[in-house]
Scaffold this active site. Sequence first.
Site, PDB file in Angstrom:
ATOM      1  N   SER A 285      -8.282  -1.251   0.778  1.00 26.92           N
ATOM      2  CA  SER A 285      -9.309  -1.538   1.778  1.00 26.92           C
ATOM      3  C   SER A 285     -10.079  -0.293   2.196  1.00 26.92           C
ATOM      4  CB  SER A 285      -8.675  -2.233   2.979  1.00 26.92           C
ATOM      5  OG  SER A 285      -9.667  -2.701   3.866  1.00 26.92           O
ATOM      6  N   HIS A 286      -9.992   0.076   3.464  1.00 31.16           N
ATOM      7  CA  HIS A 286     -10.773   1.167   4.025  1.00 31.16           C
ATOM      8  C   HIS A 286     -10.076   2.513   3.881  1.00 31.16           C
ATOM      9  CE1 HIS A 286      -7.944  -0.419   6.875  1.00 31.16           C
ATOM     10  NE2 HIS A 286      -7.970   0.712   7.544  1.00 31.16           N
TER      11      HIS A 286
ATOM     12  N   ASP B 132     -14.671  -5.944   2.689  1.00 36.77           N
ATOM     13  CA  ASP B 132     -14.374  -7.015   3.641  1.00 36.77           C
ATOM     14  C   ASP B 132     -14.702  -6.657   5.088  1.00 36.77           C
ATOM     15  OD1 ASP B 132     -12.271  -5.258   4.057  1.00 36.77           O
ATOM     16  OD2 ASP B 132     -10.677  -6.728   3.739  1.00 36.77           O
ATOM     17  N   ARG B 133     -14.959  -5.398   5.369  1.00 31.06           N
ATOM     18  CA  ARG B 133     -15.291  -5.002   6.732  1.00 31.06           C
ATOM     19  C   ARG B 133     -16.789  -4.731   6.864  1.00 31.06           C
ATOM     20  NH1 ARG B 133     -10.397  -1.677   9.480  1.00 31.06           N
ATOM     21  NH2 ARG B 133      -8.687  -2.818   8.524  1.00 31.06           N
TER      22      ARG B 133
ATOM     23  N   ARG C  92       0.844  -1.191   0.000  1.00 30.32           N
ATOM     24  CA  ARG C  92       0.000   0.000   0.000  1.00 30.32           C
ATOM     25  C   ARG C  92       0.881   1.243   0.000  1.00 30.32           C
ATOM     26  NH1 ARG C  92      -4.897  -1.432   4.266  1.00 30.32           N
ATOM     27  NH2 ARG C  92      -5.669  -3.238   3.124  1.00 30.32           N
TER      28      ARG C  92
ATOM     29  N   ASP D  11     -16.877  -1.432   3.763  1.00 29.22           N
ATOM     30  CA  ASP D  11     -15.778  -0.515   3.488  1.00 29.22           C
ATOM     31  C   ASP D  11     -15.394  -0.508   2.023  1.00 29.22           C
ATOM     32  OD1 ASP D  11     -14.648  -3.080   3.468  1.00 29.22           O
ATOM     33  OD2 ASP D  11     -12.694  -2.317   4.098  1.00 29.22           O
TER      34      ASP D  11
ATOM     35  N   ASP E 109     -13.290  -2.090   0.052  1.00 36.11           N
ATOM     36  CA  ASP E 109     -13.188  -3.314  -0.756  1.00 36.11           C
ATOM     37  C   ASP E 109     -14.158  -4.398  -0.314  1.00 36.11           C
ATOM     38  OD1 ASP E 109     -11.821  -3.918   1.626  1.00 36.11           O
ATOM     39  OD2 ASP E 109     -10.422  -5.263   0.618  1.00 36.11           O
TER      40      ASP E 109
ATOM     41  N   LYS F 104     -12.104 -11.834   5.247  1.00 37.46           N
ATOM     42  CA  LYS F 104     -13.255 -11.319   5.975  1.00 37.46           C
ATOM     43  C   LYS F 104     -14.270 -10.821   4.954  1.00 37.46           C
ATOM     44  CE  LYS F 104     -10.504  -7.175   7.122  1.00 37.46           C
ATOM     45  NZ  LYS F 104      -9.131  -7.696   7.043  1.00 37.46           N
TER      46      LYS F 104
END
Length: 552
Positions: free
Chosen positions: A115-116, A284-285, A24, A280, A282, A379
């Site tokens: 992600s987030h 997964d959350r 990242r 989120d 992507d 997740k």
Amino acid sequence: MSVNIREVATTPFNDQKPGTSGLRKKTRQFQQPGYLENFVQAIFNTLPGKAGAKLVVGGDGRYFNREAIQTIIRMAVANGLGEIIVGQHGFLSTPAASCVIRKYQTLGGIVLSASHNPGGPDEDFGLKFNAANGGPAPEQLTNAIYVASKEIESYRISESEDIDLDTLGDVHIGNARVRVIDPVADYAELMRSIFDFGKIGAMLKSGDFGFCFDAMWAITGIYAKAIFEEELGAPRGTVINGEPLTDFGGHHPDPNLVHAKELVAKLFSDDGPDFGAASDGDGDRNMILGRQFYVTPSDSVAIIAANARLIPGYRDGLRGVARSMPTSAALDAVASKLGIPCFETPTGWKFFGNLLDAGRITLCGEESFGTGSDHVREKDGIWAVLCWLNMLAERQQPVEDIVHEHWLTYGRNFYTRHDFEGISSEDGAAIMEHLRTLVASPKQVSDWLENEGAETGLASCDDFAYTDPVDESISENQGIRLQFSDGSRIIYRLSGTGTVGATLRVYIEKPVKEAGRQQADTQETLAELIALSRKFARIEEISGRTEPSVIT
């Protein structure tokens, strides 16, 4: 389509070490000439058996995703991959990518996501490799990728034209086939096999149950609209902020009480819906809300485990469960009552993956809004929301009542996380080194706590180390733990999910069995431990920060 292959000379970059969630960086770093190409070639250089193999490619739709996917396709063709499966428009949520990898038995997948984290030309971008089991690459592989990135001298790329990512179907490039697939279909099929869509749909269409899902202008908008609105029959408009935008509408796509402001306002209004959830960047959350009620992620995974037999896919029971070390011990109490193992792992979904692959666990979760099961190796936000919808359809109770009944049965673990975001890497390292020095002498810590007038004594303190029960690998320095005689805990970790500076996460927990004390305010209940946590770590003295950026 015929194709010419070029071998392009390059020199290594010195900052391409993948973390627990891949590489990242700021988007502009990835846009440097050769930066993306070097890292992708490093992945291909470490993968055995890639000739003629299948590869999944997709991402969360953030800025630079489409351009990066075109480059990855050209490089996959040049490196001898036989079939590249890519989501339409370049879309694949992280759990959907895991689903597709597993369903089509591919070599693995390249998932483009941070992600987030925020997206846009001046924000964050990320890329990771998921292995053939659908989960994040194990440390052995990510270490090999890093070594390859430092030794790279050239990368291979085809000179083919861009693929039309917006049209479903197959395109042949040289000896390779590129398949553009519906990014939702395979994932939705998997969800149908787990949940009682008939019962959930009846509840959502009844007119007696209000539901709001906030996709936060991110990837789950396409999944939520297809599953919740189109298939299960929730009213149009149930999904808000449902169009995936390259910059997430200028917002931070992190499903918590701070960043999901619109959803929180709806659920905490006088006439709010019965149930609310968010996911989120992507997918997964997840965050779970009842009417004027917030469910902590630690409670959520424990409640799902306690009610798993209500869900068709888990009616035969759970083999075991697992939680990350900083996650509250609420799940441990459920596992004890069910008579099943509960594993405590470091933070990072790859540790759950080993246990899932070995058949040691069925459900797992972490406090950072991640919950999952053995259906994929990531997740999964939409899956977690469907778990709650299935429970609500079966139990016909408000979210708040389900949680309160759970606390009466298992006790309540008062729990909070205080994030000190954007502190300098040097200050973060100094805080952790200070803590490691202290916990090396438990008596010193115990004496300090006694001198500070702590209500309960120290049971143990350490820097958490984990020996994987499956492959016996050892992971050290996973977080500082202070564990008290009444079961309370203070935990400190530096997060590896950001791209600038460091985020110090402080986790505070206190178990309460007495029903009369379970309705108290969380921050008030934990006030003494919170004060101790800041003073013990010398947070203000070292970093200058007097308050956390985010409290969850």
